[in-house]
Design a protein around this motif. Structure first.
Motif, PDB file in Angstrom:
ATOM      1  N   UNK A 137       0.738  -1.086   0.077  1.00 42.02           N
ATOM      2  CA  UNK A 137      -0.076  -0.011   0.120  1.00 42.02           C
ATOM      3  C   UNK A 137       0.893   1.281  -0.040  1.00 42.02           C
ATOM      4  N   UNK A 138       0.244   2.296  -0.586  1.00 39.19           N
ATOM      5  CA  UNK A 138       1.168   3.557  -0.450  1.00 39.19           C
ATOM      6  C   UNK A 138       0.177   4.779  -0.492  1.00 39.19           C
ATOM      7  N   UNK A 139       0.509   6.032   0.081  1.00 38.82           N
ATOM      8  CA  UNK A 139      -0.064   6.882   0.227  1.00 38.82           C
ATOM      9  C   UNK A 139       0.382   7.701  -1.151  1.00 38.82           C
ATOM     10  N   UNK A 140      -0.709   8.445  -1.935  1.00 37.05           N
ATOM     11  CA  UNK A 140      -0.709   9.144  -2.963  1.00 37.05           C
ATOM     12  C   UNK A 140      -0.407   8.614  -4.410  1.00 37.05           C
ATOM     13  N   UNK A 141      -0.816   9.354  -5.051  1.00 38.19           N
ATOM     14  CA  UNK A 141      -0.813   8.944  -6.627  1.00 38.19           C
ATOM     15  C   UNK A 141      -0.020   9.517  -7.508  1.00 38.19           C
ATOM     16  N   UNK A 142       0.549   8.478  -8.436  1.00 36.09           N
ATOM     17  CA  UNK A 142       1.272   9.099  -9.448  1.00 36.09           C
ATOM     18  C   UNK A 142       1.085   8.193 -10.816  1.00 36.09           C
ATOM     19  N   UNK A 143       1.772   8.451 -11.947  1.00 37.73           N
ATOM     20  CA  UNK A 143       1.485   7.583 -13.209  1.00 37.73           C
ATOM     21  C   UNK A 143       1.902   6.250 -12.875  1.00 37.73           C
ATOM     22  N   UNK A 144       3.302   6.061 -12.355  1.00 33.23           N
ATOM     23  CA  UNK A 144       3.894   4.738 -12.037  1.00 33.23           C
ATOM     24  C   UNK A 144       3.064   4.120 -10.803  1.00 33.23           C
ATOM     25  N   UNK A 145       2.650   4.790  -9.912  1.00 36.79           N
ATOM     26  CA  UNK A 145       1.682   4.090  -8.801  1.00 36.79           C
ATOM     27  C   UNK A 145       0.408   3.610  -9.534  1.00 36.79           C
ATOM     28  N   UNK A 163      -0.071   2.684 -12.521  1.00 38.53           N
ATOM     29  CA  UNK A 163       0.326   1.611 -13.383  1.00 38.53           C
ATOM     30  C   UNK A 163       0.703   0.505 -12.571  1.00 38.53           C
ATOM     31  N   UNK A 164       1.315   0.302 -11.377  1.00 35.89           N
ATOM     32  CA  UNK A 164       1.407  -0.650 -10.439  1.00 35.89           C
ATOM     33  C   UNK A 164       0.157  -1.145  -9.813  1.00 35.89           C
ATOM     34  N   UNK A 165      -0.997  -0.500  -9.759  1.00 34.52           N
ATOM     35  CA  UNK A 165      -2.061  -0.887  -9.337  1.00 34.52           C
ATOM     36  C   UNK A 165      -2.503  -1.693 -10.256  1.00 34.52           C
ATOM     37  N   UNK A 166      -2.684  -1.300 -11.381  1.00 38.16           N
ATOM     38  CA  UNK A 166      -3.332  -1.698 -12.531  1.00 38.16           C
ATOM     39  C   UNK A 166      -2.576  -3.207 -12.811  1.00 38.16           C
ATOM     40  N   UNK A 167      -1.217  -3.335 -12.430  1.00 37.94           N
ATOM     41  CA  UNK A 167      -0.613  -4.515 -12.589  1.00 37.94           C
ATOM     42  C   UNK A 167      -0.416  -5.498 -11.663  1.00 37.94           C
ATOM     43  N   UNK A 168      -1.173  -4.946 -10.307  1.00 35.38           N
ATOM     44  CA  UNK A 168      -1.230  -6.133  -9.226  1.00 35.38           C
ATOM     45  C   UNK A 168      -0.052  -5.992  -8.384  1.00 35.38           C
ATOM     46  N   UNK A 169       0.724  -5.092  -8.539  1.00 40.58           N
ATOM     47  CA  UNK A 169       1.875  -4.808  -7.634  1.00 40.58           C
ATOM     48  C   UNK A 169       1.435  -4.180  -6.582  1.00 40.58           C
ATOM     49  N   UNK A 170       0.808  -2.955  -6.569  1.00 42.82           N
ATOM     50  CA  UNK A 170       0.462  -2.201  -5.461  1.00 42.82           C
ATOM     51  C   UNK A 170      -1.271  -2.423  -5.411  1.00 42.82           C
ATOM     52  N   UNK A 171      -1.414  -2.884  -4.266  1.00 43.35           N
ATOM     53  CA  UNK A 171      -2.862  -3.038  -3.809  1.00 43.35           C
ATOM     54  C   UNK A 171      -3.783  -1.772  -3.642  1.00 43.35           C
ATOM     55  N   UNK A 172      -3.325  -0.945  -2.942  1.00 38.22           N
ATOM     56  CA  UNK A 172      -4.177   0.298  -2.855  1.00 38.22           C
ATOM     57  C   UNK A 172      -3.358   1.636  -2.999  1.00 38.22           C
ATOM     58  N   UNK A 173      -3.697   2.610  -3.130  1.00 41.35           N
ATOM     59  CA  UNK A 173      -3.040   3.997  -2.780  1.00 41.35           C
ATOM     60  C   UNK A 173      -4.098   4.670  -1.945  1.00 41.35           C
ATOM     61  N   UNK A 174      -3.543   5.480  -0.970  1.00 42.06           N
ATOM     62  CA  UNK A 174      -4.274   6.079  -0.172  1.00 42.06           C
ATOM     63  C   UNK A 174      -4.446   7.720  -0.888  1.00 42.06           C
ATOM     64  N   UNK A 175      -5.363   8.074  -0.933  1.00 39.01           N
ATOM     65  CA  UNK A 175      -5.517   9.492  -1.854  1.00 39.01           C
ATOM     66  C   UNK A 175      -6.203  10.308  -1.058  1.00 39.01           C
ATOM     67  N   UNK A 203      -7.957   1.616  -5.930  1.00 39.00           N
ATOM     68  CA  UNK A 203      -7.628   0.206  -6.180  1.00 39.00           C
ATOM     69  C   UNK A 203      -7.760  -0.155  -7.595  1.00 39.00           C
ATOM     70  N   UNK A 204      -7.610  -1.500  -7.685  1.00 38.54           N
ATOM     71  CA  UNK A 204      -7.706  -2.133  -9.303  1.00 38.54           C
ATOM     72  C   UNK A 204      -9.129  -1.589  -9.888  1.00 38.54           C
ATOM     73  N   UNK A 205     -10.125  -1.942  -8.925  1.00 35.47           N
ATOM     74  CA  UNK A 205     -11.272  -1.694  -9.304  1.00 35.47           C
ATOM     75  C   UNK A 205     -11.703  -0.285  -9.773  1.00 35.47           C
TER      76      UNK A 205
END
Length: 323
Positions: free
Chosen positions: A250-258, A260-272, A308-310
């Protein structure tokens, strides 16, 4: 995109006006002729922290809407003592309003109080708590309760089966960052101890430190990064170790790489925490106060929200600009 931003801006302005109450006019509240205003936003972020680009986009957009020049100032290397001096310099320039973070209450208390004492309207954003903001005499706080956000992230991680974690802290001198880690540990039902890495902001060093921690603690099954500066190198570390997608991340905040990592299943969720709101709403609110003596009666909690990925496709296009 421009039309989308314009609609967002006008909606935000309307919302601010709808909740505003007619308070006693301050020393600059008589500026009802729509003359240009000048506000200063002082952040704690070093120059390399790209997350603040969204805030800067927001203050520029809002400034255009309300006929205000909004200056962005920050300590180039993130030094908080330097930030305090920058606030003092901003106060001495007598702006129509000051927007600032409370990255460290003890360090920044004196210059923020001086602004209030000189009759400069102050709105705090991002770091610090609503209680600290009120204690300093600020008009309102716009931001995310950091401990609460970490707590909710930890609860989600616990539901996913996380039992042992590492918190990758790229800005450990900011007390709010520690509260994120502490809240996450509380959400898991454990004490925060040596699970927190003082990662720094050098990407290569962050990657090395994360990789070293995971090698030394192979039973770690949860990772919390505190923003792009720590998340991006952590993504690379996981890929190099061959465990990307196998450790709850999990990570705080968003970026293009984050995103993309959510879409790829590497990051489970970002806290926006919706940084656009943290920049836009203070500018609009200060303009309303400067011209009409209007000020919302409540603070604005801009987060936490969870990407999340959803739902990542809904925000991916705007990541780094408006989200």
């Amino acid at each position: 995109m421009r039309n989308v931003l314009r609609k967002i801006g006008l909606s935000a302005m309307a919302a601010a006006g709808a909740v505003a109450f007619g308070l006693a006019a301050g020393p600059v509240a008589a500026q009802q002729n729509n003359e240009a205003l000048r506000f200063v936003l002082v952040s704690h972020a070093p120059n390399g922290d790209s997350w603040w680009n969204t805030v800067r986009n927001a203050i520029n957009e809002a400034g255009e809407r309300v006929n205000a020049e909004v200056e962005y100032r920050n300590p180039p290397n993130g030094d908080l003592a330097n930030m305090a001096r920058i606030i003092e310099q901003a106060v001495a320039s007598r702006p129509d309003g000051l927007i600032t973070t409370i990255a460290d209450y003890d360090v920044l208390e004196d210059p923020i109080r001086k602004a209030v004492q000189r009759g400069i309207p102050v709105i705090t954003i991002n770091s610090g708590t609503e209680e600290q903001s009120a204690e300093l005499g600020a008009s309102m706080h716009v931001g995310q309760p950091e401990h609460y956000a970490g707590l909710k992230a930890g609860e989600r991680a616990k539901e996913a089966g996380v039992t042992r974690f590492v918190c990758v802290n790229h800005y450990i001198t900011n007390p709010a960052s520690v509260e994120r880690c502490r809240g996450y540990a509380e959400g898991l039902g454990v004490e925060l101890g040596d699970q927190m890495i003082d990662a720094g902001i050098d990407p290569t060093e962050v990657q090395k430190k994360v990789a070293a921690y995971l090698r030394q603690n192979p039973d770690t099954n949860g990772i919390l990064a505190l923003g792009p500066n720590s998340a991006h190198p952590t993504i690379r570390a996981l890929k190099d170790l061959g465990v990307a997608g196998k450790v709850h991340f999990a990570t705080f905040d968003l970026s293009d790489p984050i995103a993309a990592a959510i879409q790829a299943g590497v990051v489970d969720f970002a806290i926006d925490q919706q940084p656009y709101l943290q920049g836009y709403m203070p500018v609009v609110t200060l303009a309303l106060y400067s011209r009409y003596g209007l000020m919302p009666a409540n603070n604005i909690r801009s987060g936490p929200g969870f990407v999340t990925k959803e739902n990542v496709d809904l925000v991916k296009e705007l990541a780094g600009r408006v989200r």
